[in-house]
Every structure is written in C-alpha cells, then in structure tokens.
Design an enzyme around this catalytic site. Sequence first.
Site, PDB file in Angstrom:
ATOM      1  N   CYS A  86     -39.930 -37.070  62.838  1.00  0.00           N
ATOM      2  CA  CYS A  86     -41.166 -36.552  62.243  1.00  0.00           C
ATOM      3  C   CYS A  86     -42.361 -37.071  63.031  1.00  0.00           C
ATOM      4  CB  CYS A  86     -41.273 -36.998  60.785  1.00  0.00           C
ATOM      5  SG  CYS A  86     -42.800 -36.475  59.968  1.00  0.00           S
ATOM      6  N   CYS A 111     -41.756 -42.248  54.609  1.00  0.00           N
ATOM      7  CA  CYS A 111     -40.526 -42.775  55.224  1.00  0.00           C
ATOM      8  C   CYS A 111     -40.790 -44.119  55.886  1.00  0.00           C
ATOM      9  CB  CYS A 111     -39.997 -41.790  56.269  1.00  0.00           C
ATOM     10  SG  CYS A 111     -39.400 -40.221  55.608  1.00  0.00           S
ATOM     11  N   GLN A 158     -32.469 -34.390  39.926  1.00  0.00           N
ATOM     12  CA  GLN A 158     -32.202 -35.139  41.148  1.00  0.00           C
ATOM     13  C   GLN A 158     -32.583 -34.316  42.371  1.00  0.00           C
ATOM     14  OE1 GLN A 158     -31.459 -38.200  41.368  1.00  0.00           O
ATOM     15  NE2 GLN A 158     -30.503 -38.836  39.454  1.00  0.00           N
ATOM     16  N   TYR A 184     -30.635 -40.448  27.724  1.00  0.00           N
ATOM     17  CA  TYR A 184     -31.591 -39.918  28.703  1.00  0.00           C
ATOM     18  C   TYR A 184     -30.995 -38.673  29.374  1.00  0.00           C
ATOM     19  CZ  TYR A 184     -33.212 -44.840  28.509  1.00  0.00           C
ATOM     20  OH  TYR A 184     -33.626 -46.088  28.111  1.00  0.00           O
ATOM     21  N   ASP A 244     -29.282 -43.367  32.198  1.00  0.00           N
ATOM     22  CA  ASP A 244     -30.007 -42.993  33.415  1.00  0.00           C
ATOM     23  C   ASP A 244     -31.504 -42.977  33.113  1.00  0.00           C
ATOM     24  OD1 ASP A 244     -30.711 -42.117  35.912  1.00  0.00           O
ATOM     25  OD2 ASP A 244     -30.075 -40.044  35.614  1.00  0.00           O
ATOM     26  N   CYS A 288     -32.692 -45.480  39.353  1.00  0.00           N
ATOM     27  CA  CYS A 288     -33.461 -45.250  40.577  1.00  0.00           C
ATOM     28  C   CYS A 288     -34.282 -46.479  40.941  1.00  0.00           C
ATOM     29  CB  CYS A 288     -34.353 -44.024  40.427  1.00  0.00           C
ATOM     30  SG  CYS A 288     -35.530 -44.126  39.063  1.00  0.00           S
ATOM     31  N   GLU A 319     -30.495 -45.558  44.957  1.00  0.00           N
ATOM     32  CA  GLU A 319     -30.005 -45.393  43.588  1.00  0.00           C
ATOM     33  C   GLU A 319     -28.875 -46.398  43.380  1.00  0.00           C
ATOM     34  OE1 GLU A 319     -30.533 -42.248  40.355  1.00  0.00           O
ATOM     35  OE2 GLU A 319     -31.547 -42.625  42.262  1.00  0.00           O
TER      36      GLU A 319
END
Length: 507
Positions: free
Chosen positions: A148, A157, A328, A364, A432, A459, A498
């Site tokens: 990139c 990133c 997701q 959740y 979750d 997460c 995750e």
Amino acid sequence: METVTTTSNGTNRKQFAKNGRGGDKKRRKVQKAKKPVGDGSAEEVLLIDVKNLLLRALDEEGAEKLAEKEMILPEKYSTIELTIHELGSNGDGLAYSPNRDRIYVVPFTLPGDVVEAKIYAHLEDHSLTDLLKVVTPSASRDDSLIGCKYFGNCGGCQFQMLSYAQQLIHKRRVVEKAYENFSSLDPAVVPEIGPTWGSPLQYNYRTKLTPHFDGPRKGGWPVGAEPPSIGFQKKGQRYVIDIEDCPIGTPALREGLVRQRKWTRENIHTYKRGATLLLRESTIRTPKEGGAEGEYAEEKVCVTDNKETITEYIGQFKFISPAGTFFQNNNSILNEFTTFVRENLHLPIPNANETTPKYLVDAYCGSGLFTITCGNAFDKVIGVDVSPEGIAFASKNAELNNIRNASFLEGNAEKIFEKVDFPGSETSVIIDPPRKGSDKAFLDQLLDLTPRRIVYISCNVHTQARDLGYFLTHEKGVGYRIDSIRGFDFFPQTHHVESVAVLTKVI
C-alpha cells in the site's frame, strides 16, 4: 531541553511551550495519573508494555529511584536515533533511551531497526515519536512486501514490511502477554497458547471499510468549494489523510471506494459537517448454468446504505443483516473459524465419563452467526441478545438455513439468562462480547448458569484475559479448567488478533 520530574508511571501528557521547542525551560512537576483499571484499552496495553520493558532493564531498587529522578529530555520535535528493542502489543516499536531509563515508541518499526525519529510528546515514562527514516533495517524487515502506498502514514496497518509467518508469531506472543498481564491467574492454570490461525487472504480480505472526512467548523461547504481529504486518520494524528485505495479491502470495496469518493467530492456542498462513509460487501449467488447441484456463480457488490440488507455466505450457510450492523469483516477465514468453534463446543469432555453437551446458548448472538453455524450438533439452541434488531435478523437467518432447533430471546442485560431453562451440566455456551469484554453482572449470571463448556471469543484478548481471571478465581468458577487458548488472524497487516478460549467444568 525539557526537565521533567517523573513521579509515577501514568499516562498524562507533558505540557510543552507553544513554540514546540521547549522555549519555557522552567521545571514542571507532572501530575500523577490515575492508575489503570483493567479496561484493556490501547493506552493501558502500551503502558504495561513500557513498564515491563523498563523493569527488565532495571532492578527493583533502580525502578524506585527512577520514579523520583529528574530527567533531561530532548526537546519536542527534535530528532533522535534509536534502536528498536521490542514490538509492542499495539504494533509499535519500543526503544530504550541511551541510559535505558525511558522508552520511546516508534510506529512502523521492527526489533533490530536503527531509526531516526521525531519526538512529538513526552509522557511520564515514555515518549511518542514519528518515524522519519530507517537508518539500518532489521533482518526481519522486507519493504518489498509493502502493498500500500499509504503505509507509513495511514494508521490502519502496522506490519506490511513483516513476513506473514512473523506476523502470526508476534500475535501469538500478544495473546501470551495478555494473560500474563491482565488475567492475574497462576501461570500453571493457563495452557500453552496455541499457534495463531492464519487468514487465507492477507490482502483483499476486509468486507467493510468506513472512510471518513472532517468538516468545517461551521456552515458546511459552499458550492464549488475544494473538497476535504477523504480516507483514514494519519498515524498518531487526529486529521484525515486522503486515501484513494485500500488494498486490504476486497476488490468490490476498492472499486466502491473510487465511486463513493467521486460522488462525495462532487456533492460535498450537501454536507453540513464531516461524515463517515460506509462500504460493505454483499454477495449474490446464482446457480451455475449447466453446473452440478450446489455449484454457484458469485457476484460481489459494494453497499453504501447503512439500512440496506447485505448477504454473506459461510460455506453453505446464508446470512442477511443490515449493512450498518456488526458482522465479522474477513469472510475468507470464517468457515474455518466457525468450524473450530463448533468442534470445541461439542467435543467429548476430556477425563469425564459423561456424554457431550446437548444444549447450546449463544450469548451476544447478534444476527445468529454461531447459533446457525454451530447449532446442528445440539438438540436445542437458544440465541440471546439485548438488541431487538439482532434477534429479528437471527430469526430470519435460522429460517433461511432451515434451522429448526433454534430459538432467539431478547434478554435484559441484568437478566440475560432468565428464560434459559437448560441444565448447566448438559449445556455449552458461546460468548462473543464487544471489545470492552463482559461486565461483572454478565459473568456472575454465567457462573450461576454453570455451563459444562464455554467458548469465549474475543476481539480484545486483554479484556478476555481479565474476564477469565475474574471467572476462574470466583468461588463458583473454581471447578473450571482452561482447555485451550489460541489466536485467529482476522486482520492481517494489522496488530489486531481475535482470541478463542475453551473452558470445561470438571468439578
């Protein structure tokens, strides 16, 4: 130079003279910051990394002396040459000062890099910098991997110069450190962290992007005005840089970004303030003409309306949900991921002469991702969520996938399991939660339910570790064992990981 009396290891910023060069050279005592409260925020995670790195360079006595030491710090906006010692959990390089009594945080760097950096803030025990150049690259750095043109400016990133194998190794260490620093558990009860499960795609994987632009202070833009930058925040700054392409987005979203940028720039006068744009991938499947049963042609489209319904496929499962809601964001890993969760919900219980669990509770549950992909292995399944919209779409998704053993309940947060009548000894539970983790009220209700098996998906591994520390040290949780913990890489090129922890009640 700035003279600072360091009195604690908090995170309050040092206040500098307006000229940015330490023009006011009076000594100032830095205010004592509040102690971290275990929220798993990026600031807290960095602070702990900094403290631990300093402690490794100093014995306890040296650390106590450092807390009252007057330091002569380089001026704000001055440059400094540093050797990166460690990669922090947030993805930034950490370097010692020449005297090894302070840490400098340098983005887009790797251990072993010798770099030139510009200091823009002194905090109480570490300083924040911008990377100016790499003087001598680390053996781990391979800039030919960078995909990139905005890498090194955009804050999205961190690892494009690092091989993917090394990214996965680093993320495994992030999970290990989270349990060391946040769980307060005896290391003997925490199993060896498993290898991080890699993503099939390392670019072109992200199915949701939200570029944005800042607005004028008041009044909006007049017709013909120069449009603002549309993109993402610059690393370490609070302003948006103009980004025409994002290579971690799927091809449909990259094309959609071009169109949406063009439309927004041409119609900027219709906005009164800054805004966030939505780019969400949706899949259209049609049977292949002349193909075998179950063979499909797929078309990927970019949706920009938050209220429009999008479609995702995970294997043969079909899901619909509003474009603006959570789902997701890396479809390429979801089939493997949901398979892993399903197998760990229903595997025979080690060292126990009992049958596998018969019932599943998906807390959740959102639009029903795990209820539907994991529920066929159970006699009955209940999905619980506090969102009426989530429950409505979960019910629709169960119907779409011909799932007949599932029901969905809108649960009050204080009584989330009130209507669940499954016996705990025959029940598995999926958790979750959002990044902030589960609160004490939820965990106490889970302890009262006493499920036989728990799969905790997170997460934010730091809040997961904190929550399991509370759960396992509670008097009602002492009969649980952690069977496994491992990371899943939903976001290659970034620091995010995750984490999935599997627990079994064995007493």
